[in-house]
Design a protein around this motif. Structure first.
Motif, PDB file in Angstrom:
ATOM      1  N   PRO A 181      38.372 -32.418 -27.871  1.00 37.19           N
ATOM      2  CA  PRO A 181      37.238 -31.565 -27.513  1.00 37.19           C
ATOM      3  C   PRO A 181      36.042 -31.787 -28.423  1.00 37.19           C
ATOM      4  CG  PRO A 181      38.980 -30.281 -28.545  1.00 37.19           C
ATOM      5  CD  PRO A 181      39.543 -31.638 -28.296  1.00 37.19           C
ATOM      6  N   SER A 182      34.870 -31.879 -27.825  1.00 39.73           N
ATOM      7  CA  SER A 182      33.662 -32.200 -28.585  1.00 39.73           C
ATOM      8  C   SER A 182      32.703 -31.016 -28.588  1.00 39.73           C
ATOM      9  CB  SER A 182      32.984 -33.431 -27.976  1.00 39.73           C
ATOM     10  OG  SER A 182      32.590 -33.149 -26.639  1.00 39.73           O
ATOM     11  N   GLY A 183      31.613 -31.164 -29.324  1.00 40.27           N
ATOM     12  CA  GLY A 183      30.531 -30.183 -29.329  1.00 40.27           C
ATOM     13  C   GLY A 183      30.446 -29.313 -30.561  1.00 40.27           C
ATOM     14  N   VAL A 184      31.473 -29.373 -31.447  1.00 38.74           N
ATOM     15  CA  VAL A 184      31.477 -28.430 -32.564  1.00 38.74           C
ATOM     16  C   VAL A 184      30.351 -28.724 -33.563  1.00 38.74           C
ATOM     17  CG1 VAL A 184      33.072 -29.680 -34.078  1.00 38.74           C
ATOM     18  CG2 VAL A 184      33.025 -27.189 -34.118  1.00 38.74           C
ATOM     19  N   ALA A 185      29.950 -29.976 -33.702  1.00 35.17           N
ATOM     20  CA  ALA A 185      28.850 -30.289 -34.627  1.00 35.17           C
ATOM     21  C   ALA A 185      27.551 -29.633 -34.166  1.00 35.17           C
ATOM     22  CB  ALA A 185      28.668 -31.798 -34.735  1.00 35.17           C
ATOM     23  N   TYR A 186      27.325 -29.584 -32.861  1.00 33.86           N
ATOM     24  CA  TYR A 186      26.118 -28.948 -32.339  1.00 33.86           C
ATOM     25  C   TYR A 186      26.220 -27.423 -32.492  1.00 33.86           C
ATOM     26  CZ  TYR A 186      25.989 -33.607 -30.373  1.00 33.86           C
ATOM     27  OH  TYR A 186      26.026 -34.964 -30.229  1.00 33.86           O
ATOM     28  N   PHE A 187      27.410 -26.892 -32.338  1.00 31.79           N
ATOM     29  CA  PHE A 187      27.672 -25.475 -32.580  1.00 31.79           C
ATOM     30  C   PHE A 187      27.271 -25.100 -34.008  1.00 31.79           C
ATOM     31  CE2 PHE A 187      31.564 -23.190 -34.391  1.00 31.79           C
ATOM     32  CZ  PHE A 187      31.145 -21.904 -34.123  1.00 31.79           C
ATOM     33  N   LEU A 188      27.619 -25.936 -34.989  1.00 33.77           N
ATOM     34  CA  LEU A 188      27.276 -25.675 -36.383  1.00 33.77           C
ATOM     35  C   LEU A 188      25.792 -25.928 -36.654  1.00 33.77           C
ATOM     36  CD1 LEU A 188      30.404 -27.348 -38.028  1.00 33.77           C
ATOM     37  CD2 LEU A 188      29.991 -24.892 -37.727  1.00 33.77           C
ATOM     38  N   GLU A 189      25.247 -26.986 -36.080  1.00 32.11           N
ATOM     39  CA  GLU A 189      23.832 -27.311 -36.286  1.00 32.11           C
ATOM     40  C   GLU A 189      22.919 -26.235 -35.693  1.00 32.11           C
ATOM     41  OE1 GLU A 189      21.728 -30.041 -37.532  1.00 32.11           O
ATOM     42  OE2 GLU A 189      23.468 -30.100 -38.836  1.00 32.11           O
TER      43      GLU A 189
ATOM     44  N   GLU B  77       8.498 -21.304 -20.617  1.00 31.59           N
ATOM     45  CA  GLU B  77       8.567 -19.916 -20.183  1.00 31.59           C
ATOM     46  C   GLU B  77       9.992 -19.395 -20.327  1.00 31.59           C
ATOM     47  OE1 GLU B  77       5.118 -20.208 -16.721  1.00 31.59           O
ATOM     48  OE2 GLU B  77       7.225 -20.204 -16.159  1.00 31.59           O
ATOM     49  N   VAL B  78      10.128 -18.084 -20.436  1.00 37.32           N
ATOM     50  CA  VAL B  78      11.454 -17.477 -20.528  1.00 37.32           C
ATOM     51  C   VAL B  78      12.001 -17.298 -19.118  1.00 37.32           C
ATOM     52  CG1 VAL B  78      12.772 -15.485 -21.304  1.00 37.32           C
ATOM     53  CG2 VAL B  78      10.879 -16.330 -22.686  1.00 37.32           C
ATOM     54  N   TYR B  79      13.165 -17.893 -18.875  1.00 39.84           N
ATOM     55  CA  TYR B  79      13.726 -17.937 -17.524  1.00 39.84           C
ATOM     56  C   TYR B  79      15.226 -17.680 -17.607  1.00 39.84           C
ATOM     57  CZ  TYR B  79      14.383 -19.563 -12.711  1.00 39.84           C
ATOM     58  OH  TYR B  79      14.678 -19.632 -11.369  1.00 39.84           O
ATOM     59  N   PRO B  80      15.843 -16.987 -16.628  1.00 38.42           N
ATOM     60  CA  PRO B  80      17.296 -16.755 -16.657  1.00 38.42           C
ATOM     61  C   PRO B  80      18.063 -18.029 -16.307  1.00 38.42           C
ATOM     62  CG  PRO B  80      16.351 -15.794 -14.664  1.00 38.42           C
ATOM     63  CD  PRO B  80      15.198 -16.298 -15.483  1.00 38.42           C
ATOM     64  N   CYS B  81      18.785 -18.575 -17.278  1.00 40.38           N
ATOM     65  CA  CYS B  81      19.547 -19.810 -17.071  1.00 40.38           C
ATOM     66  C   CYS B  81      21.042 -19.531 -17.181  1.00 40.38           C
ATOM     67  CB  CYS B  81      19.147 -20.870 -18.104  1.00 40.38           C
ATOM     68  SG  CYS B  81      17.458 -21.484 -17.891  1.00 40.38           S
ATOM     69  N   HIS B  82      21.814 -20.235 -16.384  1.00 38.84           N
ATOM     70  CA  HIS B  82      23.267 -20.057 -16.373  1.00 38.84           C
ATOM     71  C   HIS B  82      23.894 -20.667 -17.629  1.00 38.84           C
ATOM     72  CE1 HIS B  82      23.304 -18.458 -12.338  1.00 38.84           C
ATOM     73  NE2 HIS B  82      22.601 -19.481 -11.905  1.00 38.84           N
ATOM     74  N   VAL B  83      24.971 -20.039 -18.108  1.00 35.69           N
ATOM     75  CA  VAL B  83      25.615 -20.471 -19.352  1.00 35.69           C
ATOM     76  C   VAL B  83      27.138 -20.464 -19.204  1.00 35.69           C
ATOM     77  CG1 VAL B  83      23.778 -19.658 -20.903  1.00 35.69           C
ATOM     78  CG2 VAL B  83      25.597 -18.079 -20.213  1.00 35.69           C
ATOM     79  N   ASP B  84      27.791 -21.240 -20.056  1.00 37.57           N
ATOM     80  CA  ASP B  84      29.224 -21.067 -20.291  1.00 37.57           C
ATOM     81  C   ASP B  84      29.433 -20.974 -21.797  1.00 37.57           C
ATOM     82  OD1 ASP B  84      29.238 -23.648 -21.347  1.00 37.57           O
ATOM     83  OD2 ASP B  84      30.658 -24.475 -19.903  1.00 37.57           O
ATOM     84  N   LEU B  85      30.677 -20.935 -22.246  1.00 38.48           N
ATOM     85  CA  LEU B  85      30.965 -20.786 -23.674  1.00 38.48           C
ATOM     86  C   LEU B  85      32.203 -21.594 -24.014  1.00 38.48           C
ATOM     87  CD1 LEU B  85      30.446 -19.376 -26.438  1.00 38.48           C
ATOM     88  CD2 LEU B  85      32.014 -17.572 -25.667  1.00 38.48           C
TER      89      LEU B  85
ATOM     90  N   CYS C 245      22.044 -26.348 -25.282  1.00 35.92           N
ATOM     91  CA  CYS C 245      22.936 -25.407 -25.949  1.00 35.92           C
ATOM     92  C   CYS C 245      22.117 -24.387 -26.732  1.00 35.92           C
ATOM     93  CB  CYS C 245      23.907 -26.140 -26.876  1.00 35.92           C
ATOM     94  SG  CYS C 245      23.118 -27.106 -28.166  1.00 35.92           S
ATOM     95  N   LYS C 246      22.779 -23.288 -27.119  1.00 33.89           N
ATOM     96  CA  LYS C 246      22.117 -22.250 -27.901  1.00 33.89           C
ATOM     97  C   LYS C 246      23.120 -21.622 -28.850  1.00 33.89           C
ATOM     98  CE  LYS C 246      20.620 -19.760 -24.416  1.00 33.89           C
ATOM     99  NZ  LYS C 246      19.540 -18.807 -24.205  1.00 33.89           N
TER     100      LYS C 246
ATOM    101  N   GLY D 120      32.474 -16.851 -31.851  1.00 33.53           N
ATOM    102  CA  GLY D 120      31.505 -17.377 -30.903  1.00 33.53           C
ATOM    103  C   GLY D 120      31.946 -18.753 -30.444  1.00 33.53           C
ATOM    104  N   GLY D 121      31.050 -19.691 -30.441  1.00 36.93           N
ATOM    105  CA  GLY D 121      31.354 -21.036 -29.978  1.00 36.93           C
ATOM    106  C   GLY D 121      30.085 -21.694 -29.494  1.00 36.93           C
ATOM    107  N   LEU D 122      30.240 -22.810 -28.808  1.00 39.33           N
ATOM    108  CA  LEU D 122      29.088 -23.544 -28.279  1.00 39.33           C
ATOM    109  C   LEU D 122      28.719 -22.976 -26.917  1.00 39.33           C
ATOM    110  CD1 LEU D 122      27.185 -26.031 -28.692  1.00 39.33           C
ATOM    111  CD2 LEU D 122      28.801 -27.305 -27.271  1.00 39.33           C
ATOM    112  N   THR D 123      27.601 -22.278 -26.870  1.00 43.41           N
ATOM    113  CA  THR D 123      27.076 -21.849 -25.566  1.00 43.41           C
ATOM    114  C   THR D 123      26.274 -22.996 -24.980  1.00 43.41           C
ATOM    115  OG1 THR D 123      27.025 -19.460 -25.958  1.00 43.41           O
ATOM    116  CG2 THR D 123      25.413 -20.330 -24.424  1.00 43.41           C
ATOM    117  N   ARG D 124      26.729 -23.460 -23.836  1.00 40.89           N
ATOM    118  CA  ARG D 124      26.003 -24.518 -23.130  1.00 40.89           C
ATOM    119  C   ARG D 124      25.188 -23.870 -22.016  1.00 40.89           C
ATOM    120  NH1 ARG D 124      30.376 -28.902 -21.495  1.00 40.89           N
ATOM    121  NH2 ARG D 124      31.250 -27.050 -20.497  1.00 40.89           N
ATOM    122  N   VAL D 125      23.972 -24.348 -21.838  1.00 42.59           N
ATOM    123  CA  VAL D 125      23.033 -23.697 -20.927  1.00 42.59           C
ATOM    124  C   VAL D 125      22.450 -24.714 -19.955  1.00 42.59           C
ATOM    125  CG1 VAL D 125      21.235 -23.901 -22.716  1.00 42.59           C
ATOM    126  CG2 VAL D 125      20.881 -22.350 -20.804  1.00 42.59           C
ATOM    127  N   ALA D 126      22.385 -24.323 -18.683  1.00 44.03           N
ATOM    128  CA  ALA D 126      21.800 -25.173 -17.640  1.00 44.03           C
ATOM    129  C   ALA D 126      20.287 -24.977 -17.668  1.00 44.03           C
ATOM    130  CB  ALA D 126      22.378 -24.815 -16.276  1.00 44.03           C
TER     131      ALA D 126
END
Length: 476
Positions: free
Chosen positions: A171-179, A424-432, A469-470, A447-453
């Motif tokens: 599983p990947s993405g943890v470096a971006y979660f920390l950054e 602009e601020v817009y409602p975007c879909h997310v997972d975690l 991501c956020k 928490g974890g890596l929230t990925r956003v569309a």
């Protein structure tokens, strides 16, 4: 900042969709954001982007020949907030799920009781791309197979948390979660004022501790991180984690198997290796056991693993539980092995390998999300409501040709979080994607890596297809 913001139908994590009132736990954050203003938010967002670029927080797209192209991971500055009580329930559910999956993997590569008792059909197991019959009979340190896991969660239109899929190989993405957290603290410190946000900076320490605990035969284990090399899409993460843990980043050619052990070649001779945190797929780990043409792995590595002289995280064969068809049986695994009801449910899923489900899926392709069971990254998918009839017909033919390779799920109203889209601020879909570490004990990242569309109205959060991501805050 939010005067033109319109929550979508479904569940918005900042505002109630019915009366547009902010959720109570978000009021302090909304006040701070309001004081900052949209113009300053955009300026700071650009500074954050440059900081991530300076840190090398990029990923590689394999779309330009063998070397691919480097891109910065899109970062969104509006944090996602989860209350600590809500998080406690999720944490319990994640631990429960991983315990059942570990017992399942030990069973199917051992006595296969779950198959003999008719819970999961044998052909579902043995036809999986993740099935590794070479691992049958292996007894692993601490009895654990999944040491580093990333489970993808979503919230549906009612705000209920569901497991979308399991990521158990590499599983990947943890470096971006920390950054993300590092960038938020440097560029947006005012947003943290007056809030207790659970820290995540100790993830590398917990990871190293979990890996070291797998070497039950020594008190001074040597751990290395095995990477395919600089052209891998996640190489930034490999080098980042090795540096944060203070361990060596190695390639297959740096290791050699001799005298029933694994050794690292150094300028002062060879040194014994006890634990390998591998970021190489099973097929390439050992040309003696898997792909004969692999130039990335270590010949003889699986023999040493079988003798109990090295630990590999995650163990070869865990990809079986990544299979999206096997995913549908995890609630049954929990009931079978733990005698408990699942704390976090699966998304409702249709299995095309079952004739009744297949008929339903083929008749309703325009309403469903269809996925290939062995692909990831948003590839091999059909999102029915957003697809043309030509695409639907092509996918129908693929499913009929190989039903075992597909599952289908309803098109969910994924929860939304305000995000910067085109300034602009817009409602975007997310997972975690929370990260779960399992050595002698189990630790779940707060928490974890929230990925956003970030593409408006898109449901695909993967960075390779326009997602970003956020930062994710677990707060009191």
């Amino acid at each position: 900042m939010f005067k033109d913001y319109q929550p979508k139908k479904g569940f918005d994590e900042y505002f109630s969709s019915d009366d547009f009132l902010p959720r109570s736990s978000l009021e302090p954050l909304l006040t701070s954001l309001g004081e900052m203003g949209l113009h300053q938010l955009n300026i700071s967002h650009e500074i954050a982007r440059k900081l991530l670029l300076r840190h090398g927080a990029t990923f590689r797209l394999n779309d330009s020949g063998s070397k691919g192209s480097e891109r910065i991971l899109p970062f969104d500055p509006l944090p996602r907030v989860i209350g600590s009580l809500e998080w406690l329930g999720l944490e319990r559910g994640l631990i429960q799920r991983l315990e059942a999956i570990d017992l399942f993997l030990a069973d199917v590569y051992g006595k296969q009781q779950i198959i003999n008792d008719g819970i999961i059909p044998r052909d579902f197991i043995e036809s999986s791309d993740g099935w590794r019959p070479q691992m049958k009979g292996f007894v692993l340190p601490l009895g654990k197979w999944c040491h580093v896991s990333g489970l993808d969660l979503i919230r549906d239109g009612n705000g209920e948390w569901l497991v979308l899929e399991d990521n158990l190989r590499c599983p990947s993405g943890v470096a971006y979660f920390l950054e993300n957290r590092l960038v938020m603290k440097r560029i947006f410190p005012s947003l943290f004022n007056g809030r207790v946000v659970r820290p995540i900076e100790d993830y590398p320490s917990y990871l190293l501790k979990s890996l070291q605990e797998l070497a039950v035969w020594t008190d001074t284990p040597k751990v290395v991180l095995l990477t395919p090399g600089v052209f891998n899409s996640a190489y930034f993460e490999h080098s980042y984690l090795a540096q944060q843990m203070g361990i060596q980043l190695v390639e297959g050619s740096d290791l050699v198997c001799q005298n029933q052990n694994v050794y690292l070649k150094t300028t002062s001779g060879i040194k014994k290796v006890d634990v390998i945190y591998r970021r190489i797929d099973d097929d390439y780990l050992d040309p003696k056991f898997f792909r004969k043409d692999s130039m990335l792995g270590v010949p003889g590595l699986i023999d040493v693993l079988k003798k109990g002289r090295v630990a590999i995280a995650n163990a070869p064969g865990t990809g079986l539980a990544d299979d999206k068809l096997i995913y549908t049986f995890v609630p049954e695994m929990i009931r079978y092995y733990l005698k408990e009801e699942p704390i976090i449910n699966n998304v409702k899923t249709y299995v095309c390998a079952r004739s009744s489900d297949l008929s339903f899926v083929l008749e309703n392709l325009g309403k469903l999300v269809v996925k290939s069971v062995s692909e990831a990254g948003g590839y091999g998918m059909l999102i029915g409501p957003h697809s043309s009839q030509i695409d639907i017909d092509k996918f129908s033919a693929k499913i009929k040709a190989n039903p075992r390779n597909y599952i289908a799920q309803p098109t969910l109203d994924l929860s939304t979080v305000p995000s910067l889209s085109d300034g602009e601020v817009y409602p975007c879909h997310v997972d975690l994607r929370p990260y779960v570490l399992r050595g002698k004990n189990t630790w779940v990242s707060p928490g974890g890596l929230t990925r956003v569309a970030l593409k408006r109205d898109s449901l695909i959060v993967n960075s390779s297809q326009g997602g970003g991501c956020k930062d994710t805050w677990v707060v009191g």
